[in-house]
Design a protein around this motif. Structure first.
Motif, PDB file in Angstrom:
ATOM      1  N   UNK B 230     -34.782  15.790 -32.953  1.00 56.91           N
ATOM      2  CA  UNK B 230     -34.620  15.390 -34.355  1.00 56.91           C
ATOM      3  C   UNK B 230     -33.422  16.091 -34.958  1.00 56.91           C
ATOM      4  N   UNK B 231     -33.288  17.379 -34.648  1.00 54.81           N
ATOM      5  CA  UNK B 231     -32.163  18.144 -35.180  1.00 54.81           C
ATOM      6  C   UNK B 231     -30.838  17.552 -34.708  1.00 54.81           C
ATOM      7  N   UNK B 232     -30.821  17.139 -33.424  1.00 60.77           N
ATOM      8  CA  UNK B 232     -29.572  16.576 -32.898  1.00 60.77           C
ATOM      9  C   UNK B 232     -29.232  15.271 -33.604  1.00 60.77           C
ATOM     10  N   UNK B 233     -30.239  14.448 -33.850  1.00 62.84           N
ATOM     11  CA  UNK B 233     -29.992  13.203 -34.579  1.00 62.84           C
ATOM     12  C   UNK B 233     -29.501  13.512 -35.990  1.00 62.84           C
ATOM     13  N   UNK B 234     -30.132  14.517 -36.600  1.00 67.12           N
ATOM     14  CA  UNK B 234     -29.736  14.913 -37.951  1.00 67.12           C
ATOM     15  C   UNK B 234     -28.275  15.353 -37.987  1.00 67.12           C
ATOM     16  N   UNK B 235     -27.888  16.154 -37.007  1.00 67.55           N
ATOM     17  CA  UNK B 235     -26.501  16.617 -36.947  1.00 67.55           C
ATOM     18  C   UNK B 235     -25.556  15.440 -36.753  1.00 67.55           C
ATOM     19  N   UNK B 236     -25.939  14.511 -35.889  1.00 68.86           N
ATOM     20  CA  UNK B 236     -25.081  13.342 -35.657  1.00 68.86           C
ATOM     21  C   UNK B 236     -24.888  12.565 -36.954  1.00 68.86           C
ATOM     22  N   UNK B 237     -25.960  12.403 -37.728  1.00 65.45           N
ATOM     23  CA  UNK B 237     -25.852  11.661 -38.991  1.00 65.45           C
ATOM     24  C   UNK B 237     -24.962  12.408 -39.975  1.00 65.45           C
ATOM     25  N   UNK B 238     -25.115  13.730 -40.016  1.00 63.86           N
ATOM     26  CA  UNK B 238     -24.280  14.532 -40.919  1.00 63.86           C
ATOM     27  C   UNK B 238     -22.812  14.386 -40.538  1.00 63.86           C
ATOM     28  N   UNK B 239     -22.505  14.547 -39.257  1.00 67.53           N
ATOM     29  CA  UNK B 239     -21.112  14.471 -38.818  1.00 67.53           C
ATOM     30  C   UNK B 239     -20.528  13.094 -39.120  1.00 67.53           C
ATOM     31  N   UNK B 240     -21.362  12.076 -38.960  1.00 65.75           N
ATOM     32  CA  UNK B 240     -20.909  10.708 -39.189  1.00 65.75           C
ATOM     33  C   UNK B 240     -20.621  10.468 -40.668  1.00 65.75           C
TER      34      UNK B 240
END
Lengths: 266, 363
Positions: B230-240
């Protein structure tokens, strides 16, 4: 009218004595300064000494480099050759020195440049609070004093957009004064104003001059130059062509270019 | 006499045919032949379409029945929602523990609602949020006060959607502002780094970032080290989202006249203070509408996390529909989801409009 003239002359006399005393420690010293915009040589070998309490008016045709010159004095423009020393600090790339100089040098712009998202009072207290670290209340009290001085205290809670041009420019002057500057630079302060508002701004500037503020004023208001300046300076094509006391400057201009310029604007 | 007629003229009402219902109809629907024709065609279309829709939605429909009862009706079977509401909203969060995500969500709503008022934008607000986040985290994860631990793999449904969107935005905004400032920097190194980042991220779809975060990223980690999915998905969304916000903020920065920088500099303000006190407050206000646009698309884009096997609210709905008992009621379920998404997005736009108005009031 003769009354005020007499008083003006007397204070003028005292003022000149004061200048004589200050002669040895200039507040601004410019030595052999050059500046280029790309390949364009805007300022050529500028040498200038300003002594405390001196009032200098700089005039000249547009594009002559007069605005650029005073903008170099607080490093809004960078010079490429020569030295500029303000209040004992030489302007180099050292950002700390630049900020120190800017805090001591007030500047008033042609287009006022008030901060539209802040009230008048907040515009005035911003510098003291964030640069000088003045306590908020003290800064606000000082700001109200300066607003009274420029005769606009009742507008303190308004936003800049709600004021007329003349009022905005007076606020801009008060904003600079709040920093207790040692020198004030005026970059065509009345050029963007409607004719009926020019006087209210000039009156504030005259008050300031009478209190002994060191001022460099780029302006086309020759009446102001005649009545207030200690020295009038004429610039053309990036050079200081001629400088003299107002009387000499206007009555006996030495240089052809000066004569041509004066014949065009007077 | 002349004055008299003038007063009369000032108080005279417009002719009757220009006001009232008839006036409005004439003005807006039947003001020429072509428009009259269009009006008639539209009315006919509505007459064909609307009554059957109303019958399907309201009259022939069932709201709180069993799946069996739905077999015999012509209308909508809304019963799919109440019967599966806990799975749609909370997914695989263990039964009996679902009050925890519910409380966390209510707390989140309360905080958002409280933050809406600009009078509350003080330092204390940050503290409330910090406390709120700790409480929400505790509720979701458990392990304290006798609450059993629920691994993030089981976090799903609407709380997951909200969390990814909200924290995505909260994380992306500051990053985006920094990127925008970096892109305008005079320092070549910083500038090119920001340009490359922004253009790279904007050049790929969010799905590819999500894939990378879940498939490629673990390959580079040493054996045994792993980050939460979940954290990795969250980071991906933030970076995007940050890359998009950067460009929007850059537009706002360009709208600030040079005189503002000069005036701030002339007072002796440093770069950081000039930005914080003078430039950003003005620039960010200008970019409220496009920022909210990004917020809305980020909110909807969170549904893409299904691709890495996270169960957001869209995926839990799909799972519900794969239950043989409820198969075939996808129109009802998706309509419900559409309304849910719409309510959230509409709340955001209407708040942004209000904020714009409030911030514009002074000047």
């Amino acid at each position: 009218m003769p009354d005020t003239d007499g008083k003006g002359e007397r204070s003028m006399h005292e003022h000149n004595d004061m200048l004589q005393e200050n002669l040895e420690q200039p507040i601004i010293e410019v030595i052999g300064m050059h500046k280029w915009f790309g390949d364009f040589h805007v300022l050529k070998d500028i040498n200038l000494k300003v002594i405390p309490q001196e009032r200098i008016v700089i005039c000249g045709p547009s594009g002559s480099g007069k605005s650029t010159m005073i903008r170099c004095l607080n490093r809004l423009e960078e010079h490429q050759k020569g030295r500029i020393i303000v209040d004992g600090i030489e302007l180099t790339n050292d950002i700390k020195n630049i900020e120190k100089v800017r805090a001591e040098v007030g500047m008033v712009f042609q287009h006022f440049n008030l901060f539209p998202h802040l009230t008048i009072l907040e515009n005035l207290t911003l510098g003291p609070i964030w640069v000088r670290k003045t306590p908020k209340r003290e800064a606000a009290e000082a700001a109200m004093r300066y607003l009274e001085k420029v005769r606009i205290a009742e507008q303190a809670e308004k936003f800049p957009g709600q004021l007329s041009g003349g009022q905005q420019q007076r606020v801009a002057i008060a904003r600079s004064l709040c920093m207790n500057p040692k020198v004030m630079l005026f970059d065509e302060p009345t050029s963007a104003l409607d004719p009926e508002m020019i006087k209210e701004v000039l009156d504030v500037m005259i008050d300031l001059a009478e209190e002994g503020m060191t001022m460099l004023v780029v302006t086309h208001e020759m009446g102001f130059a005649k009545s207030v300046a200690d020295r009038v300076m004429f610039m053309d094509e990036g050079q200081i062509v001629e400088q003299n006391s107002p009387q000499e400057f206007f009555d006996h201009p030495q240089n052809d270019r000066t004569r041509l310029f004066l014949s065009q604007i007077l | 006499m002349i004055t008299g007629s003038n007063t009369d003229a000032a108080q005279m009402k417009p002719p009757l045919r220009n006001i009232g219902v008839i006036g409005w109809l004439r003005e807006n629907l039947f003001n020429n032949l072509f428009n009259s024709l269009l009006t008639l065609v539209t009315i006919y279309g509505l007459w064909l379409f609307v009554p059957p829709l109303i019958r399907w939605v309201f009259i022939d429909s069932l709201w709180f029945s069993s799946a069996e009862a739905c077999r015999d009706i012509e209308g909508a079977c809304w019963s799919i929602i109440p019967n599966n509401v806990s799975f749609i909203f909370f997914g695989f969060f263990p039964e009996g523990q679902q009050w925890r995500p519910l409380t966390a969500m209510l707390l989140l709503f309360a905080l958002v609602f409280y933050s809406k008022n600009r009078k509350h934008w003080r330092q204390s607000l940050a503290i409330y949020w910090l406390l709120g986040l700790i409480v929400m985290g505790g509720l979701m994860h458990g392990g304290v006060f006798g609450m059993p631990v629920v691994e993030t793999a089981q976090w799903s449904g609407f709380p997951l959607t909200l969390m990814l969107a909200l924290f995505g935005m909260v994380g992306a905004y500051p990053l985006g502002v920094l990127l925008a400032l970096g892109r305008r920097s005079k320092l070549i190194g910083i500038k090119s780094l920001c340009v490359v980042y922004i253009e790279l991220i904007r050049g790929v779809p969010l799905i590819s970032l999500l894939f990378m975060s879940s498939v490629m990223f673990p390959l580079f980690l040493p054996e045994g080290v792993s980050f939460d999915k979940v954290l990795r998905a969250q980071v991906a969304i933030i970076l995007f989202a940050a890359a998009y916000i950067a460009e929007v903020v850059r537009g706002g920065l360009q709208a600030i006249p040079a005189g503002q920088y000069e005036a701030a500099n002339a007072l002796g303000l440093s770069y950081a203070k000039t930005m914080r006190l003078i430039v950003l407050p003005q620039a960010l206000k200008i970019v409220i509408p496009p920022s909210v646009g990004i917020l809305i698309s980020a909110f909807k884009d969170t549904s893409l996390v299904v691709i890495i096997a996270l169960y957001d609210v869209l995926k839990t709905t799909k799972v519900t529909l794969s239950n043989p008992q409820w198969m075939g009621y996808s129109s009802e379920a998706y309509l419900f989801l559409a309304v849910l998404y719409f309510v959230c997005c509409y709340a955001m736009t209407s708040y942004s409009r209000r904020l714009e108005k409030e911030l514009h009031a002074g000047h």
